[in-house]
Enzyme design. Structure first.
Site, PDB file in Angstrom:
ATOM      1  N   HIS A   1       5.293   0.240  -5.585  1.00 30.77           N
ATOM      2  CA  HIS A   1       4.606   1.317  -4.860  1.00 30.77           C
ATOM      3  C   HIS A   1       5.294   1.513  -3.513  1.00 30.77           C
ATOM      4  O   HIS A   1       5.385   0.581  -2.713  1.00 30.77           O
ATOM      5  CB  HIS A   1       3.138   0.942  -4.667  1.00 30.77           C
ATOM      6  CG  HIS A   1       2.344   1.991  -3.960  1.00 30.77           C
ATOM      7  ND1 HIS A   1       2.097   3.225  -4.514  1.00 30.77           N
ATOM      8  CD2 HIS A   1       1.751   2.006  -2.747  1.00 30.77           C
ATOM      9  CE1 HIS A   1       1.378   3.939  -3.672  1.00 30.77           C
ATOM     10  NE2 HIS A   1       1.160   3.227  -2.589  1.00 30.77           N
TER      11      HIS A   1
ATOM     12  N   ASP B   1       5.055   3.889  -0.254  1.00 28.29           N
ATOM     13  CA  ASP B   1       4.377   4.947   0.489  1.00 28.29           C
ATOM     14  C   ASP B   1       5.428   5.906   1.037  1.00 28.29           C
ATOM     15  O   ASP B   1       6.367   5.489   1.724  1.00 28.29           O
ATOM     16  CB  ASP B   1       3.540   4.342   1.614  1.00 28.29           C
ATOM     17  CG  ASP B   1       2.269   3.690   1.096  1.00 28.29           C
ATOM     18  OD1 ASP B   1       1.652   4.261   0.177  1.00 28.29           O
ATOM     19  OD2 ASP B   1       1.891   2.616   1.581  1.00 28.29           O
TER      20      ASP B   1
ATOM     21  N   ASP C   1      -3.338   4.143  -5.050  1.00 32.99           N
ATOM     22  CA  ASP C   1      -3.662   3.719  -3.678  1.00 32.99           C
ATOM     23  C   ASP C   1      -4.321   4.818  -2.855  1.00 32.99           C
ATOM     24  O   ASP C   1      -4.215   4.827  -1.641  1.00 32.99           O
ATOM     25  CB  ASP C   1      -2.358   3.258  -2.991  1.00 32.99           C
ATOM     26  CG  ASP C   1      -2.633   2.535  -1.684  1.00 32.99           C
ATOM     27  OD1 ASP C   1      -3.673   1.874  -1.575  1.00 32.99           O
ATOM     28  OD2 ASP C   1      -1.815   2.644  -0.754  1.00 32.99           O
TER      29      ASP C   1
ATOM     30  N   HIS D   1      -0.944  10.475   0.681  1.00 30.66           N
ATOM     31  CA  HIS D   1      -2.246   9.893   1.034  1.00 30.66           C
ATOM     32  C   HIS D   1      -2.263   9.071   2.329  1.00 30.66           C
ATOM     33  O   HIS D   1      -3.328   8.552   2.699  1.00 30.66           O
ATOM     34  CB  HIS D   1      -2.803   9.068  -0.135  1.00 30.66           C
ATOM     35  CG  HIS D   1      -1.974   7.868  -0.498  1.00 30.66           C
ATOM     36  ND1 HIS D   1      -1.139   7.844  -1.587  1.00 30.66           N
ATOM     37  CD2 HIS D   1      -1.855   6.652   0.072  1.00 30.66           C
ATOM     38  CE1 HIS D   1      -0.559   6.663  -1.668  1.00 30.66           C
ATOM     39  NE2 HIS D   1      -0.976   5.920  -0.673  1.00 30.66           N
TER      40      HIS D   1
END
Length: 1040
Positions: free
Chosen positions: A260, A262, A372, A577
């Site tokens: 993952h 970001d 997430d 997000h």
């Protein structure tokens, strides 16, 4: 003679094995101390430091200076490039040779001009395999480059991860040497650690636990770290244990590599580009060594960055995608926030994402992937369906603060009834490392035992990248089928969901939103980002509509498809997000504001160009075109520009999705069919505004003492209470500063009291009446507000300017309503939903702060009060008090978040009957999509024109755009939705030359059975509640 069996003490046996593999204790004589053999220093080391992020080609041309182990470099966000010259000793022939490298910061090894592996201490990647086995003829000397970013996997927070970055932080190179690696020692260490994990995880009451512990103890007995010839005997003991298989009913764990990343968070966007390269090239290396390893990767934007900056890496990703080892997932441009983006923006996430995956990897994604994100809108199942997706993976609801979500595998039914299969990995994580503890938790924690016998297990370092390691893979492969544990298979998301679908008959269904009981502060933090997002969604809507109309009416006009794609992708990027939510560092917030400014300026240029083409000429010096971009006729007061920069008010009527000429000056103050606005200031300083529809009374400090619906005389404000009451709360969460507002903040409510005598009349009536006041919020913060009522308008507007300089305070505005209802209604994407106004259960009070889009409403039978806004998202209704969240003041990860000047508007609309019939939805659209006054050819068109209109107020024509498909260049796509929650038939009236109309999905793929008959320039459409329909209109060629 064999030693006699000894009674074993559990703890001492366990600790004996732990010390044998410890990296800290007894490394002079234990197994861990033999992992590396002979070492030698690198032949030469040199470096250069730069504040930029140069490409490899640029970097190798730079001036490298001698460097040494122990040297420091920095500060934060700089880059240090090292040239590493190596000479492998002749004596190491036949051995596995590594470059051992340890530095603060994230490293990337370059070999022969290509990136080959990431190096990060935090991601347990501190060595690069130069050769599995040094051959007689292999070159002994080579030169590598290591590019080191001056930041860690999770940025460079000062004192804690989420603190603002330390701009002065320095980084150090602590190790750079060649070493012989003992692969047999590594495999023994993996086995011993797994046996320890099984012994601890199954516990003293389990037979298999003792078998694991005694096997490990026996391995220590037979294994002499100084004598490699003893290793095979120990390995055989482990193999015998792991070769004892479980039964047929064992739970199956599908282990998928993941990383993952970001898209921006505690580091800037540009650093994410390098994080992708470091992480994915490492994953590719693991794929080459482990053909059964499958790696899932989301976010088209990140792949697009890699394609442009690392084309060689992108080609290899495509190659491994063909092999089925690199698996694109998610289908979206970025992993966007699940609450705040508009419905159309969510559609565009999939439209841009799925088209990119199809173009670059030959197929679209079959599962939505959002592990997430801070909650999930009830319209997502329908949007997924429309984009070819029936499967969804996340895990964030495991973060719920109050209630444990009751499922890990279930069907999710959205607002319109669409259903998708959802899986939450029961280990409640997307950053597993392959330990026995995690494997056991996955089974024990599964809330759907007996209903689902398969689970996902996502392994690899994440958030800041990193990804899987060889050690993780070795653990999982060893655990493939071992008695006492679930079955573990290296697998893909597709295999997991296929297994779940094949046995889904007993699964439960969850209806409505997936609300995260945490991170409610993200609806409000960084108000300027929220405002930029809402404004840019509006601008792109307006540009697409006007450009589509120009395309339909002019042969000369070229639809700006490439520019619009670029602007949409910028907007979608910032809906990531941790960006639109405001939970990012200052550097990211500033970049987002620059992106919004780009969209505004380019969007306005495109608007002007489309308006000019619509009028078939060049903009003249005086001509103005009044444009209505909404699908209903509007009569509104508008400030029109006059020569010299002044403005004059005019009452204009503009048809649905069309334009009208400017009314002649003589009619700027016409004899109105409606009552003009009256403004009266009483001797006590209070002011009344009355337009014959509503009557507004403000006390001398600007608070609302009365709001009456004139026709019925019905009062909307609760007896003895005042509305437009600003309130300040202490806002100190437990940890996640920018993210969380806690329920206990409600216990610190302090009304902000104004000074009598500050209220003054602004505009004195006629077309518009207003009053304004100043309010000192605190010694450091102040507010000014103009309360505006226009002729014929069913709502009163509150234009607000705040100078905000606070720390850990939360500003809201409250309206106590003379309305009683146990449910309030909130607008979401393509519809609305109800939430309770009471705290009966823990599920109710966990929603003390919720999100909404443009409006919320509290209604009883026959009457209600709606609160509209132009850029806010945080809201709540408790009892009869409607509350709009305005500003927060968190200090991490951005110390400057929300400080400074803010402008926003909210509005209050009392109404008879239901909010649907009263036009609350249309009023909120009108507040957010003001009429446009655009320069037009001189003279501007003398008559009004409407492109589209609808026969039912329940249906909203949300979007008009050019079709994406290159073969459909003269085709438009229309997106409509049912907004009332009703079954309805609706006629769509068209004024454009349409040749053919076909229903299509959200990806604009035509429905083979979707041809619609065109009757008298009308199409009949049928909707179920909250249904979204897309329509492909093939245009006739306009006459030349």
């Amino acid at each position: 003679m064999a030693a006699a069996p000894a009674l074993k003490h559990w703890r001492t046996t366990l600790e004996r094995v732990e010390k044998f593999v410890s990296p800290v204790y007894f490394t002079d004589c234990n197994l861990r101390g033999r992992l590396f053999g002979a070492t030698c220093p690198v032949a030469a080391l040199s470096s250069f430091l730069t504040p930029d992020r140069p490409t490899y080609e640029e970097a190798v041309q730079r001036d490298f200076r001698p460097a040494q182990v122990g040297c420091s470099f920095g500060p934060t966000w700089w880059t240090c490039w090292f040239r590493v010259e190596l000479t492998i000793p002749e004596a190491w022939v036949g051995q596995e040779v590594h470059l051992c490298w340890e530095s603060d910061g994230e490293g990337l090894v370059w070999r022969d001009g290509e990136p080959v592996q990431g190096l990060t201490k935090e991601g347990e990647k501190t060595s690069y395999v130069l050769t599995d086995r040094l051959g007689e003829r292999d070159p002994r000397s080579l030169t590598l480059y290591v590019e080191v970013a001056c930041n860690g996997l999770l940025g460079a927070g000062k004192g804690s991860i989420i603190a603002a970055p330390d701009p002065e932080k320095m980084f150090q190179l602590s190790r750079a040497e060649l070493a012989v690696f003992h692969r047999d020692v590594h495999m023994l260490l993996v086995d011993l650690e797994l046996l320890l994990g099984i012994a601890k995880g199954l516990g003293k009451d389990n037979q298999r636990s003792f078998q694991a512990l005694y096997t490990a103890n026996q391995m220590v007995n037979v294994c002499d770290p100084a004598q490699p010839e003893t290793f095979p005997v120990a390995q055989a003991l482990a193999s015998r244990f792991f070769g004892q298989h479980g039964g047929e009913s064992q739970h199956t764990i599908h282990a998928t590599g993941h990383c993952h990343i970001d898209t921006a968070w505690l580091w800037p966007f540009k650093e994410t580009v390098r994080k992708c390269a470091r992480s994915w090239v490492t994953a590719l290396q693991l794929m080459e060594r482990n053909p059964e390893f499958i790696f899932a990767c989301s976010q088209a934007q990140q792949l697009e960055w890699v394609k442009s900056r690392y084309p060689g890496l992108h080609s290899r990703l495509q190659e491994f995608a063909c092999r089925g080892q690199f698996v694109p997932v998610g289908g979206t441009w970025v992993e966007m926030d699940g609450n705040l983006p508009s419905g159309e923006a969510m559609v565009r996430q999939f439209l841009q994402g799925q088209n990119f995956f199809l173009q670059e990897f030959g197929k679209m994604c079959s599962e939505f992937w959002l592990p997430d994100t801070f909650g999930y809108s009830a319209q997502l199942p329908q949007i997924m369906h429309g984009c070819g997706i029936r499967r969804f993976l996340t895990q964030k609801l495991s973060w719920n603060l109050v209630n444990s979500f009751p499922h890990h595998t279930f069907f999710w039914e959205g607002l319109d009834g669409s259903r998708v299969l959802v899986h939450f990995p029961p280990g409640d994580s997307y950053v597993m490392q392959g330990s026995v503890e995690e494997v056991l938790k996955t089974v024990a924690n599964n809330r759907d035992k007996g209903r689902a016998n398969h689970s996902a297990f996502l392994f690899g370092f994440g958030d800041g990248g990193g990804g899987p390691t060889q050690t993780m893979l070795d653990r999982l492969k060893r655990l493939s089928n071992t008695d006492g544990l679930p079955r573990v298979q290296l697998s893909s998301p597709r295999q997991l969901f296929s297994a779940l679908e094949s046995d889904s008959g007993q699964l439960c269904t969850w209806v409505g939103e997936l609300f995260l009981e945490l991170h409610n502060g993200t609806y409000t933090t960084h108000a300027q980002i929220k405002k930029g997002n809402r404004e840019c969604e509006r601008i792109l809507h307006d540009v697409e509509l006007l450009s589509s109309l120009a395309l339909a009416r002019s042969t000369q006009f070229l639809y700006p498809a490439a520019q619009l794609q670029h602007l949409w992708r910028l907007l979608l990027l910032n809906q990531f997000h941790d960006v639109v939510t405001g939970s990012c560092i200052q550097m990211v917030a500033e970049e987002a504001m620059c992106h919004y400014e780009d969209i505004r300026s380019h969007g306005n240029t495109l608007l002007s160009a489309a308006a000019a083409a619509l009028c078939a000429g060049e903009p003249g010096p005086e001509g103005l075109l009044i444009v209505n971009t909404l699908p209903w006729k509007r009569t509104e007061v508008m400030a029109l520009p006059k020569p010299g920069g002044a403005h004059s008010l005019a009452l204009v009527t503009v048809p649905s999705m069309g334009y009208a000429p400017v009314p002649p000056h003589t009619s700027l103050q016409p004899l109105l069919p409606q009552q003009p606005v009256f403004v009266v200031q009483e001797t006590d300083g209070s002011v009344t505004l009355d337009n014959g529809i509503i009557r507004v009374k403000l006390d001398p400090t600007g608070r609302l003492t009365s709001l009456v619906l004139v026709a019925s005389g019905r009062e909307a404000i609760a007896e003895g209470a005042v509305g437009n009451q600003f309130v300040l709360f202490d806002d100190v969460p437990l940890y996640w500063d920018a993210w969380d507002v806690m329920d206990y903040h409600l216990e610190t409510r302090k009304p902000v009291l104004g000074q009598a005598g500050t209220l003054a009349v602004g505009t004195e009536g006629g077309l518009r009446g207003s009053a304004w006041f100043l309010l000192q919020i605190s010694p450091n913060s102040r507010l000014s507000q103009e309360v505006v009522l226009d002729v014929g308008c069913p709502y009163v507007r509150f234009h607000t300017e705040v100078h905000w300089h606070e720390a850990h305070k939360f500003l809201k505005v409250e309206f106590p309503a003379r309305v009683r209802s146990s449910q309030a209604t909130y607008e979401i994407q393509f519809g609305h939903l109800q939430r309770p106004t009471h705290y009966n259960t823990s599920w109710d009070w966990a929603r003390f702060e919720v999100w909404a889009h443009r409006w919320m409403d509290l209604s009883e039978h026959g009457f209600g009060l709606a609160l509209l806004n132009d850029c806010k998202y945080g809201a709540s209704v408790r009892g009869s008090i409607l509350s709009l969240s305005l500003l927060r003041a968190p200090k991490a990860p951005d110390f400057t978040a929300d400080m400074g000047r803010h402008e926003f508007t909210y509005a209050l609309m009392p109404h008879k009957g239901s909010f649907q019939d009263a036009g609350v939805i249309q009023a909120a659209y009108s507040l957010n999509f003001p009429l446009l006054a655009l320069p037009a050819p001189s003279p501007a068109p003398a008559t009004s024109w409407s492109a589209f209109s609808l026969s039912s107020p329940a249906v909203v024509l949300e979007t008009v755009k050019q079709a994406e498909s290159s073969s459909q260049r003269r085709s438009l796509v229309l997106r409509l939705y049912e907004a009332h929650g009703s079954h309805v038939d609706c006629w769509l009236h068209l004024s454009l030359p349409v040749q053919e109309a076909i229903l299509c999905d959200l990806l604009e793929r035509p429905d083979p059975a979707g041809h619609l008959p065109l009757r008298d320039s009308r199409l009949k459409l049928t909707f179920s509640p909250f249904q979204v329909l897309s329509l492909l209109l093939v245009l006739q060629s306009p006459p030349h």
